[in-house]
Design an enzyme around this catalytic site. Structure first.
Site, PDB file in Angstrom:
ATOM      1  N   ARG A 126       0.823  -1.201   0.000  1.00  0.00           N
ATOM      2  CA  ARG A 126       0.000   0.000   0.000  1.00  0.00           C
ATOM      3  C   ARG A 126       0.859   1.254   0.000  1.00  0.00           C
ATOM      4  NH1 ARG A 126      -3.069  -0.539   4.807  1.00  0.00           N
ATOM      5  NH2 ARG A 126      -4.641  -1.642   3.629  1.00  0.00           N
ATOM      6  N   TYR A 127       1.906   1.259   0.785  1.00  0.00           N
ATOM      7  CA  TYR A 127       2.808   2.415   0.851  1.00  0.00           C
ATOM      8  C   TYR A 127       3.982   2.171  -0.102  1.00  0.00           C
ATOM      9  CZ  TYR A 127       0.243   3.008   5.238  1.00  0.00           C
ATOM     10  OH  TYR A 127      -0.736   3.136   6.179  1.00  0.00           O
ATOM     11  N   ARG A 130       7.253   0.103   1.670  1.00  0.00           N
ATOM     12  CA  ARG A 130       7.142  -1.012   2.610  1.00  0.00           C
ATOM     13  C   ARG A 130       5.958  -1.909   2.253  1.00  0.00           C
ATOM     14  NH1 ARG A 130       5.941   3.887   4.270  1.00  0.00           N
ATOM     15  NH2 ARG A 130       4.167   4.312   5.646  1.00  0.00           N
ATOM     16  N   CYS A 139      -2.846 -18.178  14.953  1.00  0.00           N
ATOM     17  CA  CYS A 139      -2.464 -17.307  16.066  1.00  0.00           C
ATOM     18  C   CYS A 139      -2.557 -18.091  17.374  1.00  0.00           C
ATOM     19  CB  CYS A 139      -3.395 -16.111  16.155  1.00  0.00           C
ATOM     20  SG  CYS A 139      -3.293 -15.050  14.714  1.00  0.00           S
ATOM     21  N   CYS A 143      -8.299 -12.941  18.325  1.00  0.00           N
ATOM     22  CA  CYS A 143      -8.915 -11.749  18.902  1.00  0.00           C
ATOM     23  C   CYS A 143     -10.231 -11.507  18.176  1.00  0.00           C
ATOM     24  CB  CYS A 143      -7.980 -10.561  18.734  1.00  0.00           C
ATOM     25  SG  CYS A 143      -6.282 -10.977  19.196  1.00  0.00           S
ATOM     26  N   CYS A 146     -10.350  -9.022  15.260  1.00  0.00           N
ATOM     27  CA  CYS A 146      -9.239  -9.095  14.304  1.00  0.00           C
ATOM     28  C   CYS A 146      -9.635  -8.590  12.913  1.00  0.00           C
ATOM     29  CB  CYS A 146      -8.737 -10.529  14.197  1.00  0.00           C
ATOM     30  SG  CYS A 146      -7.377 -10.683  13.023  1.00  0.00           S
ATOM     31  N   ARG A 148      -8.118  -9.203  10.272  1.00  0.00           N
ATOM     32  CA  ARG A 148      -7.792 -10.197   9.251  1.00  0.00           C
ATOM     33  C   ARG A 148      -8.502 -11.526   9.496  1.00  0.00           C
ATOM     34  NH1 ARG A 148      -2.074  -8.840   9.469  1.00  0.00           N
ATOM     35  NH2 ARG A 148      -2.555  -6.773   8.686  1.00  0.00           N
ATOM     36  N   ASP A 305     -11.027  -1.265  13.779  1.00  0.00           N
ATOM     37  CA  ASP A 305     -11.493  -1.275  12.388  1.00  0.00           C
ATOM     38  C   ASP A 305     -12.946  -1.781  12.306  1.00  0.00           C
ATOM     39  OD1 ASP A 305      -9.049  -0.420  11.346  1.00  0.00           O
ATOM     40  OD2 ASP A 305      -8.257  -2.471  11.397  1.00  0.00           O
ATOM     41  N   ASP A 342      -7.055   3.666  10.738  1.00  0.00           N
ATOM     42  CA  ASP A 342      -6.684   3.063   9.461  1.00  0.00           C
ATOM     43  C   ASP A 342      -7.839   3.342   8.515  1.00  0.00           C
ATOM     44  OD1 ASP A 342      -4.658   1.701   8.119  1.00  0.00           O
ATOM     45  OD2 ASP A 342      -4.487   0.238   9.745  1.00  0.00           O
ATOM     46  N   LYS A 349      -2.830   4.712   7.507  1.00  0.00           N
ATOM     47  CA  LYS A 349      -3.051   5.206   8.872  1.00  0.00           C
ATOM     48  C   LYS A 349      -3.104   6.730   8.887  1.00  0.00           C
ATOM     49  CE  LYS A 349      -0.453   1.362  10.700  1.00  0.00           C
ATOM     50  NZ  LYS A 349       0.048   0.996   9.349  1.00  0.00           N
TER      51      LYS A 349
HETATM   52  S1  SF4 Z   1      -5.263  -9.449  16.034  1.00  0.00           S
HETATM   53 FE1  SF4 Z   1      -5.693 -11.085  14.526  1.00  0.00          FE
HETATM   54  S2  SF4 Z   1      -3.688 -11.598  13.663  1.00  0.00           S
HETATM   55 FE2  SF4 Z   1      -3.328 -10.483  15.576  1.00  0.00          FE
HETATM   56  S3  SF4 Z   1      -3.122 -12.060  17.166  1.00  0.00           S
HETATM   57 FE3  SF4 Z   1      -5.248 -11.393  17.151  1.00  0.00          FE
HETATM   58  S4  SF4 Z   1      -6.268 -12.843  15.788  1.00  0.00           S
HETATM   59 FE4  SF4 Z   1      -4.090 -13.017  15.376  1.00  0.00          FE
END
Ligand code: SF4
Length: 510
Positions: A126-127, A130, A139, A143, A146, A148, A305, A342, A349
């Site tokens: 995107r940038y 980087r 993971c 979370c 998350c 993603r 997000d 974001d 960001k």
């Molecule tokens: S935020 Fe998403 S990628 Fe990061 S540790 Fe938690 S579940 Fe895994």
């Protein structure tokens, strides 16, 4: 005299948590073995019900939530949760709750538009200089917010795909910085991660490798000597960790961070602002102070997000501003993270902070600033080489009074117009300072400046916003001779006009 804890007899409840509560029969060897921790993650509702109460009427909703996004909780992370508190801030991060079901359909699968910027699977570019490299779909904990979560079911990333990502970076000389993230790269076996980092290090134009991980938070046992020695071979290597709440700052986590620091890895924390978890000044301040003690720099505080199923975690932007307002000036600058949003769809960001620069007049070289206590200060810029010192412009009539300034992110008023021509500046500690004749200057300046600045800025860009704000605010208040500020530079001011500067420039070139 030794004071005894009042205990339950005086109404204080006994908190049920810790390894002794959840895993009394697990040996030390097992508990400190990260592979044991990984293998024994809680991944199903039935499993979870062995440790935490799940109200019968919530089973169905929680099962639905789990069908959208998997659960994973290491025994270590579970041990930090209060078994009797359904609002425990760590529980809310990892346990699927019925309220998540209410918003199942709200939000985006890919709120940051990462797929749009993906030249090869796993890379987000995107940038300009980087890239993000997503190495796995695995993971230690998952979370609930998350960004993603959409990628967490793709199956393990095949080696050939990782090689394709490395190849893309090797073919793209503009890339000098890679963020290796996930899923969590530190879940890989040390030898496998070593092989990937070695390939990256062989790319001549790649200067920096950064790893994004939640392992020190959720699986600190993984940070062992072997891993640290391996990481130290690949410097300059940075690690971004992800602590969200002071309850996560345990001795185990501190030990893990210390090992990484001793291996020469700078540590930065990226917290996410989460409703019901850390959305108040005291919690974020305690988090940042604890991180500093662990030699982890509070780096970003992310606005959550708008990812699907996480609506109940999202806070208004004013909450983030209020938190930064409560930190800046009230603790050391190193402990103040940058609050960022974001931008949806891939805008990157965008830092957001309280309004400390109230007006800025580039022509006149003046700025009106607010400090952490709400006091106003005028700052004059240095004279440009071709400018000359001239007296302040003659007074102009004061414009009509305008409403008091209200700080973004809070309901506190900063400057109250008063009939006697004084303006009160309420500071963050509840004190007030007054400056005579401030009404016209400060209030007109700040409110006109802020309003015009914001609206014009939105329409025309930041530069216009700042300039218009300045024109209506600081400049006119200084010109009319009022004193809207607490502190003021002794400089009279540079005063050459645009026409004078143009004439001098013409003379020089002729
Ligand atoms: S935020 Fe998403 S990628 Fe990061 S540790 Fe938690 S579940 Fe895994």
């Amino acid at each position: 005299m030794k004071l005894e804890s009042p205990g339950p007899a005086l109404g204080r409840r006994v908190v049920r948590r810790g390894r002794e509560h959840y895993y009394p029969h697990v040996t030390d060897a097992e508990w400190h073995d990260w592979r044991w921790q990984f293998r024994h993650r809680v991944t199903s509702l039935a499993d979870l019900a062995r440790f935490l109460t799940i109200p019968p009427e919530e089973w169905k909703a929680r099962e639905q939530v789990l069908s959208d996004f998997r659960m994973g909780i290491t025994p270590y992370y579970l041990s930090l949760i209060d078994a009797d508190d359904p609002r425990d801030p760590l529980l809310r991060q990892v346990v699927p709750l019925a309220e998540e079901n209410l918003f199942r359909a709200v939000g985006d699968e890919d709120p940051l538009g990462e797929e749009k910027f993906s030249p090869v699977p796993g890379i987000t570019h995107r940038y300009p200089d980087r890239v993000l490299m997503v190495l796995s779909n695995n993971c230690a904990i998952y979370c609930r917010y998350c960004t993603r979560k959409r990628t967490m079911y793709d199956g393990a990333t095949p080696d050939v795909e990782i090689d394709r990502m490395v190849d893309y970076i090797a073919r793209t000389p503009s890339v000098r910085d890679v963020v290796v993230s996930g899923g969590d790269p530190l879940n890989f076996a040390t030898a496998k991660l070593d092989a990937i980092l070695t390939k990256l290090r062989a790319i001549p134009h790649l200067e920096i490798i950064r790893i994004g991980t939640r392992v020190p938070v959720a699986l600190p046992q993984r940070i062992d000597d072997e891993l640290c020695e391996m990481l130290a071979k690949h410097h300059p290597l940075w690690i971004n960790v992800h602590f969200n709440h002071p309850n996560e700052l345990t001795p185990d986590a501190a030990r893990a961070c210390d090992k990484l620091s001793r291996a020469g890895v700078p540590l930065n924390n990226q917290a996410v602002l989460l409703k019901g978890v850390n959305d108040d000044v005291a919690t974020i301040k305690a988090l940042c102070h604890g991180l500093m003690r662990m030699r982890v720099r509070p780096y970003y505080l992310y606005q959550c997000d708008p990812v699907r199923g996480a609506e109940h975690f999202r806070t208004p932007i004013s909450k983030g501003i209020e938190i930064i307002e409560g930190l800046r000036g009230h603790t050391s600058g190193l402990a103040v993270p940058t609050y960022v949003i974001d931008a949806p769809g891939g805008g990157g960001k965008i830092p957001v902070q309280p309004d400390y620069l109230l007006q800025y007049d580039r022509e006149q070289g003046r700025a009106l600033l607010r400090n952490f206590q709400g006091k106003l200060y005028e700052y004059l810029e240095p004279r440009a080489n071709e400018d000359v010192l001239v007296p302040v412009a003659p007074p102009i009539p004061a414009s009509a009074q305008t409403p008091p300034i209200v700080l973004a992110g809070s309901n506190r008023k900063r400057a109250e117009p008063e009939s006697n021509g004084k303006a009160q500046s309420a500071n963050g500690n509840g004190h007030a300072s007054s400056s005579p004749g401030a009404t016209n200057g400060a209030t007109n300046g700040a409110s006109n400046g802020a309003t015009n600045g914001a609206s014009n800025g939105a329409a025309n860009g930041a530069g216009n916003g700042a300039m218009n704000g300045a024109g209506n605010g600081a400049a006119s208040s200084a010109k009319n001779g009022s004193a809207p500020v607490v502190g003021k530079s002794k400089w009279v001011h540079r005063g050459s006009t645009k026409a004078e500067r143009a004439a001098r420039a013409k003379k020089r070139t002729s």
